[in-house]
Design a protein around this motif. Structure first.
Motif, PDB file in Angstrom:
ATOM      1  N   LEU B  35       0.860  -1.179   0.000  1.00 48.22           N
ATOM      2  CA  LEU B  35       0.000   0.000   0.000  1.00 48.22           C
ATOM      3  C   LEU B  35       0.900   1.234   0.000  1.00 48.22           C
ATOM      4  CD1 LEU B  35      -3.099   0.619   0.261  1.00 48.22           C
ATOM      5  CD2 LEU B  35      -2.642   1.098   2.646  1.00 48.22           C
ATOM      6  N   SER B  36       0.688   2.101  -0.972  1.00 56.09           N
ATOM      7  CA  SER B  36       1.523   3.308  -0.979  1.00 56.09           C
ATOM      8  C   SER B  36       0.652   4.528  -0.686  1.00 56.09           C
ATOM      9  CB  SER B  36       2.252   3.460  -2.310  1.00 56.09           C
ATOM     10  OG  SER B  36       1.357   3.813  -3.299  1.00 56.09           O
ATOM     11  N   ILE B  37       1.213   5.419   0.117  1.00 53.82           N
ATOM     12  CA  ILE B  37       0.432   6.563   0.612  1.00 53.82           C
ATOM     13  C   ILE B  37       1.182   7.858   0.330  1.00 53.82           C
ATOM     14  CG2 ILE B  37      -0.714   7.545   2.646  1.00 53.82           C
ATOM     15  CD1 ILE B  37      -0.181   4.697   3.937  1.00 53.82           C
ATOM     16  N   GLY B  38       0.461   8.854  -0.102  1.00 55.49           N
ATOM     17  CA  GLY B  38       1.032  10.196  -0.247  1.00 55.49           C
ATOM     18  C   GLY B  38       0.405  11.103   0.801  1.00 55.49           C
ATOM     19  N   GLU B  53       3.963   6.110  12.531  1.00 58.01           N
ATOM     20  CA  GLU B  53       3.858   5.016  13.515  1.00 58.01           C
ATOM     21  C   GLU B  53       2.530   4.281  13.386  1.00 58.01           C
ATOM     22  OE1 GLU B  53       4.515   6.548  17.458  1.00 58.01           O
ATOM     23  OE2 GLU B  53       6.488   7.304  16.865  1.00 58.01           O
ATOM     24  N   LEU B  54       1.454   5.054  13.216  1.00 55.27           N
ATOM     25  CA  LEU B  54       0.136   4.433  13.102  1.00 55.27           C
ATOM     26  C   LEU B  54       0.064   3.527  11.872  1.00 55.27           C
ATOM     27  CD1 LEU B  54      -2.004   7.529  14.088  1.00 55.27           C
ATOM     28  CD2 LEU B  54      -2.035   5.340  15.274  1.00 55.27           C
ATOM     29  N   CYS B  55       0.633   3.972  10.778  1.00 56.99           N
ATOM     30  CA  CYS B  55       0.606   3.171   9.544  1.00 56.99           C
ATOM     31  C   CYS B  55       1.464   1.917   9.701  1.00 56.99           C
ATOM     32  CB  CYS B  55       1.107   3.994   8.355  1.00 56.99           C
ATOM     33  SG  CYS B  55      -0.041   5.266   7.873  1.00 56.99           S
ATOM     34  N   GLU B  56       2.589   2.080  10.358  1.00 51.39           N
ATOM     35  CA  GLU B  56       3.465   0.911  10.553  1.00 51.39           C
ATOM     36  C   GLU B  56       2.792  -0.134  11.451  1.00 51.39           C
ATOM     37  OE1 GLU B  56       7.808   3.060   9.901  1.00 51.39           O
ATOM     38  OE2 GLU B  56       7.079   2.707  11.941  1.00 51.39           O
ATOM     39  N   GLN B  57       2.136   0.367  12.509  1.00 44.13           N
ATOM     40  CA  GLN B  57       1.402  -0.561  13.397  1.00 44.13           C
ATOM     41  C   GLN B  57       0.371  -1.345  12.605  1.00 44.13           C
ATOM     42  OE1 GLN B  57      -0.598   1.785  16.321  1.00 44.13           O
ATOM     43  NE2 GLN B  57       1.276   2.280  17.429  1.00 44.13           N
ATOM     44  N   GLU B  62      -1.776  -6.101   9.808  1.00 39.76           N
ATOM     45  CA  GLU B  62      -2.521  -6.607   8.645  1.00 39.76           C
ATOM     46  C   GLU B  62      -1.630  -7.271   7.601  1.00 39.76           C
ATOM     47  OE1 GLU B  62      -5.805  -6.499   8.467  1.00 39.76           O
ATOM     48  OE2 GLU B  62      -5.963  -5.447  10.388  1.00 39.76           O
ATOM     49  N   LYS B  63      -0.343  -7.331   7.873  1.00 39.58           N
ATOM     50  CA  LYS B  63       0.622  -7.942   6.943  1.00 39.58           C
ATOM     51  C   LYS B  63       0.625  -7.224   5.595  1.00 39.58           C
ATOM     52  CE  LYS B  63       1.302 -11.167  10.018  1.00 39.58           C
ATOM     53  NZ  LYS B  63       2.370 -10.890  10.963  1.00 39.58           N
ATOM     54  N   VAL B  64       0.624  -5.933   5.646  1.00 38.70           N
ATOM     55  CA  VAL B  64       0.666  -5.126   4.423  1.00 38.70           C
ATOM     56  C   VAL B  64       1.944  -4.292   4.451  1.00 38.70           C
ATOM     57  CG1 VAL B  64      -0.461  -3.281   3.103  1.00 38.70           C
ATOM     58  CG2 VAL B  64      -1.850  -5.014   4.244  1.00 38.70           C
ATOM     59  N   GLU B  65       2.624  -4.281   3.330  1.00 29.53           N
ATOM     60  CA  GLU B  65       3.847  -3.479   3.238  1.00 29.53           C
ATOM     61  C   GLU B  65       3.441  -2.035   2.914  1.00 29.53           C
ATOM     62  OE1 GLU B  65       6.577  -4.908   0.322  1.00 29.53           O
ATOM     63  OE2 GLU B  65       7.959  -3.233   0.635  1.00 29.53           O
ATOM     64  N   VAL B  66       3.660  -1.152   3.869  1.00 28.22           N
ATOM     65  CA  VAL B  66       3.219   0.238   3.694  1.00 28.22           C
ATOM     66  C   VAL B  66       4.404   1.130   3.334  1.00 28.22           C
ATOM     67  CG1 VAL B  66       2.094   2.200   4.828  1.00 28.22           C
ATOM     68  CG2 VAL B  66       1.411  -0.111   5.422  1.00 28.22           C
ATOM     69  N   SER B 332      -9.057  -2.363  -0.778  1.00 31.19           N
ATOM     70  CA  SER B 332      -9.601  -2.872   0.488  1.00 31.19           C
ATOM     71  C   SER B 332      -8.628  -2.573   1.630  1.00 31.19           C
ATOM     72  CB  SER B 332      -9.891  -4.371   0.384  1.00 31.19           C
ATOM     73  OG  SER B 332      -8.710  -5.039   0.018  1.00 31.19           O
ATOM     74  N   ALA B 333      -7.333  -2.743   1.366  1.00 29.91           N
ATOM     75  CA  ALA B 333      -6.341  -2.420   2.403  1.00 29.91           C
ATOM     76  C   ALA B 333      -6.367  -0.926   2.701  1.00 29.91           C
ATOM     77  CB  ALA B 333      -4.954  -2.846   1.934  1.00 29.91           C
ATOM     78  N   ALA B 334      -6.545  -0.110   1.658  1.00 22.30           N
ATOM     79  CA  ALA B 334      -6.578   1.346   1.841  1.00 22.30           C
ATOM     80  C   ALA B 334      -7.737   1.734   2.755  1.00 22.30           C
ATOM     81  CB  ALA B 334      -6.713   2.029   0.487  1.00 22.30           C
ATOM     82  N   LYS B 335      -8.896   1.116   2.530  1.00 23.36           N
ATOM     83  CA  LYS B 335     -10.063   1.433   3.367  1.00 23.36           C
ATOM     84  C   LYS B 335      -9.812   1.011   4.813  1.00 23.36           C
ATOM     85  CE  LYS B 335     -13.674   1.611  -0.082  1.00 23.36           C
ATOM     86  NZ  LYS B 335     -14.944   1.104  -0.577  1.00 23.36           N
TER      87      LYS B 335
END
Lengths: 311, 444
Positions: B35-38, B53-57, B62-66, B332-335
């Protein structure tokens, strides 16, 4: 055995082909083409493709879902602000180029007359405004013109002269952006004119001196005619760059006050990116093309005519 | 009997499928993809750490590479990135959209009705401005982000307002209590502006075309009911309300700094921090910088509500949104991540990291402790999030349909009207100019 028989004609046939290839590669035009190929590819990728894409964008409606032909251009023709931007772009570019040429010409003569060993130092110092990245020097100018903390105004106050609204008043703001453009661009003219001055044969001045020509006559009948082509090309090049200027206006005034310093590029950005009307922004930016084309045709025709006369 | 010949292609497909089925399921570190975020690059130093930190948690759980890019709004870099990604239909999955962008990119955003319903249930309803900006054709286009969202109300000098204008802003907006601001009207502000100007501390309200200037003009216009375009898209420039707003602004402008038409978003901050003015309209960023660079000024600053006008007390609210591109690869991961970031604890963490600068748009989250406790002076931010709902949060150029309003806003039509009129142009000529400009924004 069979292999050797089969290979023999192939070798015999490839030799002339290879030599033809070698001849082609050795041709000056081929070498020139190959050497310029990376640049051609860059121009195609970074200039031509975006240019055609801009044309495509300019023919779409605001939400970029529908082809509207010349609709965006027709819309612009009816806008008061658009015509103000056209006028300002012309004032900005023409005034700045005239002053850059004038200052460059005068300074080039001064530098030309400086003794050889000191000339390099002067040349280096005078080129500084041109070699500093404009975004950086514009920030320094922004602080000098700052509405509330202008260093210029601080000095003026010390001299009991009222503060000047450098970027707050339309006329002063236009003056400020032109001043900065001249400051950045004049060294380019200076260096080009200096090169032209150095290429004027000394014998011409000697002949003029024998004929009793004064300083003004030497300038008018020798120097300027010998520099005319360089002057024209420099003016054309600078006109194109100044017309397309973005950074100075964007950083100093952002087009204000009341849009009175917008030029094509800044207004296109304002409409296209900040206002999210990319097709209209593309249409605005394309307006530079016909204006610059006309200027280029006239200047290049003049250069070509003089070159023909001289040859 | 039907006989089927096994082709080479079918054989390979069947073999591959059976091999896959036979393989044991191995849950890798990033089994749920990427999941990539701007995100918007925060002004406040260290504030990005909270969202990181929140995204890393969430990613670890969720086992998603952010992967996160913090993109600055300096030089409109975030707007350029949004435009490029929209054109290329490629880029980040989630993006932090400034105020007007969700409406502009409505057809490129994944609707988030499902998660908004859940979040409203959890955090309370969102204010009307959020709905106006992020809801189109009955669908939610994006989730209001607390990061970057702000109210640009007055930030006053306690001492100067008391001494020169006779207004006790702390008594008017006491920390921990509802405001007692009935007397804080546009007329009272005009008188205070005159008094402070005469004392050598003019109000630092800009008249340029950047957001801070336009937001103040928008709120004052709305306080007079002066809409340039109504909610149905009809041009309403030549109305008495607009005339009244302009007349008022002309009176106010004479008490503002003479260079106000050239002001940008930084000018008012510098003005206040330098101790030159008695009031500016800004979120607490100016106060935060003063706390570091000019503590003697910061101790005298109080953030409070807008003055009321004939049609109400309007405050400029500039929300940011987190939106999901419809061409994103992991919607779905983004939501799921946006739900995680909008939990009360997550929001409180981000607001704390910004020292109270960031504002949640949800009703139940406007009374966090940080605003009560931040100082000096203690409680200076208490009224910043509009905890007692005594202001109507709005955005300049509303209620015009967002696609028209964004043009009015970015072109700074209201402040340009003020400057034209202030500089001596006839009122009707200014109105005619504005009408012509606004009519140009109607194109679709």
């Amino acid at each position: 055995m069979v292999d050797a028989v089969l290979k023999a004609p192939a070798v015999a046939g490839s030799a002339p082909r290879r030599s033809a290839l070698r001849r082609t590669l050795q041709r000056k035009s081929t070498i020139a083409f190959l050497m310029t190929l990376p640049l051609i590819l860059l121009v195609v990728l970074l200039v031509l493709y975006p240019a055609f894409y801009a044309v495509h964008l300019a023919t779409l409606n605001k939400s970029m879902e529908r082809f509207v032909g010349f609709g965006n251009f027709q819309f612009l023709f009816k806008r008061e602000t658009f015509w103000m931007v056209v006028q300002q772009s012309c004032i900005f570019a023409i005034t700045a180029v005239i002053f850059k040429a004038l200052i460059g010409f005068i300074v080039a003569h001064f530098v030309h007359n400086v003794p050889g060993n000191k000339q390099r130092r002067w040349r280096g110092m005078l080129l500084v405004p041109w070699v500093i990245p404009p975004a950086m020097s514009c920030l320094a100018w922004l602080w000098l013109f700052d509405p509330s903390y202008s260093a210029f105004n601080w000095v003026l106050e010390k001299l009991s002269v009222g503060p000047v609204p450098w970027t707050g008043d339309a006329y002063w703001a236009r003056f400020s952006v032109i001043l900065v453009n001249v400051w950045i661009g004049a060294p380019f003219f200076m260096i080009m004119y200096l090169a032209a001055l150095k290429s004027v044969p000394e014998q011409l001045y000697e002949a003029a001196a024998i004929d009793g020509a004064n300083w003004w006559q030497r300038m008018w009948y020798v120097t300027i005619p010998m520099m005319r082509n360089i002057m024209a090309i420099t003016a054309l090049f600078s006109l194109i760059v100044t017309f397309a200027n973005f950074d100075i206006v964007r950083i100093l005034t952002a087009g204000g006050p009341l849009d009175r310093t917008h030029v094509f590029a800044t207004w296109a950005f304002w409409i296209g990116i900040q206002g999210n009307d990319i097709p209209l922004g593309a249409a605005v930016s394309l307006f530079m093309v016909p204006i610059l084309t006309v200027a280029a045709i006239f200047i290049l025709r003049d250069i070509h005519r003089r070159a023909s006369e001289m040859s | 009997m039907l006989k089927r010949k096994m082709s080479r292609r079918r054989f390979l497909a069947t073999t591959a499928a059976s091999t896959t089925l036979a393989m044991p399921f191995v849950r890798r570190a990033y089994a749920a993809g990427k999941l990539s975020i701007g995100f918007w690059d925060h002004w406040v130093p260290g504030a990005n750490n909270a969202s990181k930190e929140l995204c890393e948690q969430w990613g670890a759980k969720e086992k998603v590479e952010v992967s996160i890019d913090y993109i600055t709004s300096q030089g409109n870099k975030n707007l350029l990135t949004i435009a490029a990604e929209a054109q290329a239909r490629s880029g980040h999955d989630i993006f932090a959209f400034p105020t007007w962008q969700p409406a502009d990119h409505a057809n490129r955003l994944e609707p988030v009705d499902d998660i908004m319903a859940e979040l409203i249930k959890l955090n309370g309803p969102v204010n009307k401005t959020v709905e106006y900006l992020a809801r189109a054709n009955g669908k939610w286009l994006a989730v209001p982000a607390c990061v970057g969202s702000q109210i640009k109300g007055p930030c006053s000098r306690i001492d100067l307002m008391k001494k020169h204008a006779g207004i006790d802003v702390v008594a008017m907006y006491p920390a921990g209590s509802p405001p007692k601001a009935d007397a804080w009207t546009l007329d009272a502000m005009l008188k205070a502006a005159e008094a402070c100007h005469k004392a050598g501390f003019p109000f630092g309200i800009g008249l340029g075309v950047t957001e801070d200037n336009v937001d103040t003009a928008g709120a004052i216009f709305q306080s007079f009911g002066a809409d340039l375009v109504d909610a149905k898209g009809n041009v309403s420039v030549k109305t008495d309300a607009v005339r009244q707003a302009l007349e008022y602004y002309k009176k106010l402008a004479q008490w503002l700094p003479p260079d106000a038409p050239a002001w940008d978003n930084a000018s008012n901050n510098k003005y206040l921090i330098a101790g030159k003015g008695a009031l500016i309209m800004n979120p607490p960023s100016a106060w935060a910088v003063a706390k570091r660079d000019a503590p003697q000024v910061a101790e005298q600053l109080w953030t409070h509500g807008m003055p009321s006008g004939p049609k109400g007390r309007y405050a400029p609210f500039l929300p940011y949104f987190w939106g999901i591109w419809n061409f994103g690869k992991n919607k779905s991961a983004a939501k799921s991540l946006l739900v995680h970031l909008s939990q009360p604890a997550a929001i409180e963490k981000m607001v704390n990291a910004s020292f109270g600068y960031d504002l949640p748009a949800f009703e139940k989250l406007t009374t966090l402790k940080v605003w009560e406790e931040e100082g000096p002076p203690k409680g200076t931010l208490y009224h910043y999030p509009n905890p007692h709902n005594h202001q109507i949060l709005s955005v300049a150029a509303a209620p015009a349909p967002p696609k028209i309003a964004v043009q009015i806003y970015t072109q700074g039509i209201q402040t340009k009207m003020v400057v034209r009129f202030m500089q001596g142009e006839a009122l009707e000529k200014t109105l005619a100019w504005a009408e012509s400009e606004v009519e140009g924004f109607m194109r679709t």
